[in-house]
Scaffold this active site. Structure first.
Site, PDB file in Angstrom:
ATOM      1  N   LYS A 122     -55.091  54.796 -53.282  1.00 41.83           N
ATOM      2  CA  LYS A 122     -54.072  55.843 -53.166  1.00 41.83           C
ATOM      3  C   LYS A 122     -53.507  55.877 -51.748  1.00 41.83           C
ATOM      4  O   LYS A 122     -54.164  56.311 -50.815  1.00 41.83           O
ATOM      5  CB  LYS A 122     -54.629  57.233 -53.518  1.00 41.83           C
ATOM      6  CG  LYS A 122     -53.462  58.195 -53.779  1.00 41.83           C
ATOM      7  CD  LYS A 122     -53.727  59.638 -53.480  1.00 41.83           C
ATOM      8  CE  LYS A 122     -53.689  60.039 -52.040  1.00 41.83           C
ATOM      9  NZ  LYS A 122     -52.354  60.026 -51.399  1.00 41.83           N
ATOM     10  N   GLU A 173     -63.704  57.048 -42.453  1.00 40.37           N
ATOM     11  CA  GLU A 173     -63.214  56.731 -41.106  1.00 40.37           C
ATOM     12  C   GLU A 173     -62.327  57.896 -40.714  1.00 40.37           C
ATOM     13  O   GLU A 173     -61.241  58.074 -41.271  1.00 40.37           O
ATOM     14  CB  GLU A 173     -62.453  55.398 -41.153  1.00 40.37           C
ATOM     15  CG  GLU A 173     -62.440  54.694 -39.822  1.00 40.37           C
ATOM     16  CD  GLU A 173     -61.160  54.942 -39.089  1.00 40.37           C
ATOM     17  OE1 GLU A 173     -61.119  55.932 -38.316  1.00 40.37           O
ATOM     18  OE2 GLU A 173     -60.206  54.179 -39.283  1.00 40.37           O
TER      19      GLU A 173
HETATM   20  P1  NAI Z   1     -55.282  63.892 -44.546  1.00 41.52           P
HETATM   21  O1  NAI Z   1     -56.699  63.643 -44.252  1.00 41.52           O
HETATM   22  O2  NAI Z   1     -54.915  65.115 -45.309  1.00 41.52           O
HETATM   23  O3  NAI Z   1     -54.655  62.645 -45.347  1.00 41.52           O
HETATM   24  C1  NAI Z   1     -55.180  61.336 -45.393  1.00 41.52           C
HETATM   25  C2  NAI Z   1     -55.205  60.829 -46.822  1.00 41.52           C
HETATM   26  O4  NAI Z   1     -56.036  61.689 -47.589  1.00 41.52           O
HETATM   27  C3  NAI Z   1     -53.851  60.823 -47.529  1.00 41.52           C
HETATM   28  O5  NAI Z   1     -53.780  59.733 -48.411  1.00 41.52           O
HETATM   29  C4  NAI Z   1     -53.890  62.115 -48.335  1.00 41.52           C
HETATM   30  O6  NAI Z   1     -53.066  62.083 -49.469  1.00 41.52           O
HETATM   31  C5  NAI Z   1     -55.342  62.174 -48.734  1.00 41.52           C
HETATM   32  N1  NAI Z   1     -55.851  63.525 -49.048  1.00 41.52           N
HETATM   33  C6  NAI Z   1     -55.432  64.719 -48.540  1.00 41.52           C
HETATM   34  N2  NAI Z   1     -56.139  65.717 -49.090  1.00 41.52           N
HETATM   35  C7  NAI Z   1     -57.010  65.169 -49.948  1.00 41.52           C
HETATM   36  C8  NAI Z   1     -58.010  65.687 -50.814  1.00 41.52           C
HETATM   37  N3  NAI Z   1     -58.232  67.002 -50.904  1.00 41.52           N
HETATM   38  N4  NAI Z   1     -58.744  64.831 -51.552  1.00 41.52           N
HETATM   39  C9  NAI Z   1     -58.540  63.502 -51.467  1.00 41.52           C
HETATM   40  N5  NAI Z   1     -57.598  62.947 -50.671  1.00 41.52           N
HETATM   41  C10 NAI Z   1     -56.846  63.770 -49.922  1.00 41.52           C
HETATM   42  O7  NAI Z   1     -54.496  63.864 -43.162  1.00 41.52           O
HETATM   43  P2  NAI Z   1     -53.055  64.493 -42.847  1.00 41.52           P
HETATM   44  O8  NAI Z   1     -52.962  65.859 -43.441  1.00 41.52           O
HETATM   45  O9  NAI Z   1     -52.031  63.508 -43.215  1.00 41.52           O
HETATM   46  O10 NAI Z   1     -53.119  64.595 -41.270  1.00 41.52           O
HETATM   47  C11 NAI Z   1     -53.791  65.683 -40.640  1.00 41.52           C
HETATM   48  C12 NAI Z   1     -54.601  65.219 -39.469  1.00 41.52           C
HETATM   49  O11 NAI Z   1     -55.595  64.310 -39.898  1.00 41.52           O
HETATM   50  C13 NAI Z   1     -53.845  64.443 -38.406  1.00 41.52           C
HETATM   51  O12 NAI Z   1     -53.175  65.281 -37.518  1.00 41.52           O
HETATM   52  C14 NAI Z   1     -54.965  63.697 -37.746  1.00 41.52           C
HETATM   53  O13 NAI Z   1     -55.612  64.532 -36.823  1.00 41.52           O
HETATM   54  C15 NAI Z   1     -55.899  63.392 -38.877  1.00 41.52           C
HETATM   55  N6  NAI Z   1     -55.703  62.017 -39.383  1.00 41.52           N
HETATM   56  C16 NAI Z   1     -56.580  61.049 -38.996  1.00 41.52           C
HETATM   57  C17 NAI Z   1     -56.386  59.750 -39.383  1.00 41.52           C
HETATM   58  C18 NAI Z   1     -57.323  58.656 -38.986  1.00 41.52           C
HETATM   59  O14 NAI Z   1     -56.907  57.513 -38.892  1.00 41.52           O
HETATM   60  N7  NAI Z   1     -58.590  58.918 -38.785  1.00 41.52           N
HETATM   61  C19 NAI Z   1     -55.233  59.347 -40.191  1.00 41.52           C
HETATM   62  C20 NAI Z   1     -54.405  60.453 -40.602  1.00 41.52           C
HETATM   63  C21 NAI Z   1     -54.639  61.724 -40.182  1.00 41.52           C
END
Ligand code: NAI
Ligand code: MG
Length: 508
Positions: free
Chosen positions: A205, A280
């Site tokens: 996804k 990660e």
């Molecule tokens: P997120 O963690 O919500 O999204 C990442 C992935 O998880 C996306 O594919 C999203 O659709 C999915 N996702 C979101 N909620 C989910 C759930 N309840 N169950 C399963 N999958 C889910 O991150 P977001 O909201 O895009 O960004 C927020 C913060 O997260 C950023 O400001 C940053 O601090 C952090 N982040 C860290 C990343 C990394 O590489 N470690 C990458 C992206 C965001």
């Protein structure tokens, strides 16, 4: 928040190849077929440079995840399926082919990535796309090297008996993978490479902000000849499609990259069937510059790029800059000067060094932190502003005069924002470096080799860069201590996390 409304964004032409791709409907890849979401719904994909809608994609949900998991399960459970009868060598060649096809389509993929994510197309051309290809090429070689051990056993309660005992590494099964938007294609590669090398089946996804290159990769995977149903791709929202995948009872493992907050939700969702979990997650990485660094000018340039690369949207960004007192002012002035030189513009403009943040949500998040820093009394040396009104641009930003309780010092900002602070005691700075819930990466700058090693050994982080930063390689494991995650990506270590060990014991 101060904004610079006069910031103008040029219109940029899109190549015919990318236009062609955009004109095709964006559907889910399930069992080798491109299908609409069961609900018929779709969602908008935005150009972060101007906020306009560039495309629509199928909004997959629980039902689509279910169908994709079923397709993957059907392949995995059928011992006669070509995926399971294929030799490791043949599997390796297929994976190699994916790498080749990525390189053949480098320009298109880079342009698409830039359009969707906002990053400079030149960076996507030299980093995101070639690294993605390299990951598949690297993993292709592992397909023939997934080995167990023969183990001499003693069995004290079976005196005189003889055994032949060995271990086998078998695929985990059906894997769910959920990836973020900061390196959309590369994160898909990091996830899919090891899944294929070890013979699993997968439902991927992509992030809802940036699904385009993962869908293009789906086409490439088909073109390479990976059998239908092995790789399934469901686009959709995290809270619905992502959550359904993490909770699915017929998924054997879930691998997630994203926020620590959602990482914790994934762990809870996985508890139902105790699926394996790798994560990660976020970071707040210390970058520590000692006054005996070899080349101060280069160190300053690297410290700037450690935070500003990819607009700070890197989980391992060097977001806490600690500088030995004597050279603090020089380094802060240097990093700020480097920030001011960064040419900001749309990713597709050839002269852009830094594009927009990925989404309006991230824009609000990052400017929210800037406001919090201001209110808490940090000194903004440079930046701290939004640029323009339509795109999601912010200026590269340097804060000093912070204290360790401020949110800009403690929390992952995921934008081009660094906090700088001086130090004069090595013990103290190691403790401060470690004073975070995260443990993803750290940087050390010194020409004193024993100090470098002593410091590296004490820092609680999955990656420590000495006299360099942001160096990635398919062969080098990457992942986090503490709340930065579970498990490692890349290297041969990732393969352990996509295989089960079977111990076989034969009485002779
Ligand atoms: P997120 O963690 O919500 O999204 C990442 C992935 O998880 C996306 O594919 C999203 O659709 C999915 N996702 C979101 N909620 C989910 C759930 N309840 N169950 C399963 N999958 C889910 O991150 P977001 O909201 O895009 O960004 C927020 C913060 O997260 C950023 O400001 C940053 O601090 C952090 N982040 C860290 C990343 C990394 O590489 N470690 C990458 C992206 C965001
Ligand atoms: Mg989120």
């Amino acid at each position: 928040m101060v904004t610079d409304a006069a910031f103008e964004i040029p219109e940029i032409e899109i190549s015919t190849k990318v236009q062609e791709f955009l004109s095709r409907p964006k559907k889910c890849l399930i069992n080798g077929n491109w299908v609409e979401a069961a609900s018929g719904k779709s969602f908008s994909i935005y150009n972060p440079a101007n906020g306009s809608i560039i495309d629509m994609a199928a909004e997959g949900d629980k039902e689509d995840i279910d169908a994709a998991v079923k397709a993957a399960r059907k392949v995995f459970d059928d011992p006669k399926h070509p995926w399971n009868t294929m030799t490791p060598s043949e599997r390796g060649k297929l994976i190699w082919k994916i790498g080749d096809l990525i390189l053949e389509n480098l320009d298109e993929l880079a342009e698409l990535e830039s359009l969707d994510n906002g990053k400079p197309v030149g960076v996507a051309k030299v980093a995101d796309v070639p690294l993605s290809a390299d990951l598949f090429h690297y993993m292709a070689g592992w397909a023939t090297k997934i080995e167990g051990n023969t183990i001499p056993i003693s069995v004290p309660y079976a005196a005189g008996a003889k055994f032949h005992a060995f271990t086998m590494r078998e695929p985990v099964g059906v894997v769910g993978q959920i990836i973020p938007w900061n390196f959309p294609l590369l994160m898909a590669a990091w996830k899919l490479g090891p899944v294929l090398a070890t013979g699993n089946c997968v439902v991927l996804k992509p992030a809802e902000q940036t699904p385009l290159t993962a869908l293009r990769l789906g086409e490439i995977i088909q073109e390479a000849g990976v059998p239908d149903g092995v790789v399934n791709i469901v686009t959709g929202m995290g809270e619905t499609a992502g959550a359904a995948l993490a909770a699915h009872d017929d998924v054997d493992k879930v691998a997630f990259t994203g926020s620590t907050e959602v990482g914790k939700m994934i762990v809870q969702a996985a508890a139902g069937n105790l699926k394996k979990v790798t994560l990660e997650l976020g970071g707040k990485s210390p970058n520590i510059i000692f006054k005996d660094t070899e080349n101060l000018e280069q160190t300053i340039a690297s410290a700037a790029s450690a935070i500003f690369f990819n607009h700070g949207q890197c989980c391992c960004a060097g977001s806490r800059l600690y500088v030995e007192k004597d050279i603090f002012d020089e380094v802060v002035d240097g990093v700020s000067a480097a920030a001011d030189q960064i040419k900001i513009g749309p990713g597709l403009a050839g002269d852009t060094d830094m594009g927009p943040l990925v989404s309006s949500e991230q824009l609000n998040r990052v400017t929210g932190f800037m406001n919090a820093g201001q209110e808490a009394g940090a000194t903004c040396v440079t930046g701290g502003r939004r640029l323009g009104e339509n795109g999601y641009f912010v200026t590269p930003t340097v804060y000093k005069d912070t204290n360790d309780d401020m949110s800009i010092v403690r929390e992952e900002i995921f934008g081009p924002v660094v906090v700088a602070d001086p130090f004069d005691d090595i013990e103290q700075i190691i403790d401060r470096g470690n004073d975070t819930t995260y443990g993803l990466a750290a940087g050390i700058w010194t020409r004193d080799i024993s100090k470098a090693h002593r410091t590296a050994a004490r820092l609680r982080a999955g990656t420590v860069w000495i006299n360099c930063y942001n160096i990635f390689d398919s062969a080098l494991p990457f992942g986090g201590y503490k709340q930065s995650g579970w498990g490692r990506e890349m290297g041969h270590e990732v393969l352990d996390l996509y295989t089960e060990t079977k111990a076989v014991c034969l009485g002779l």
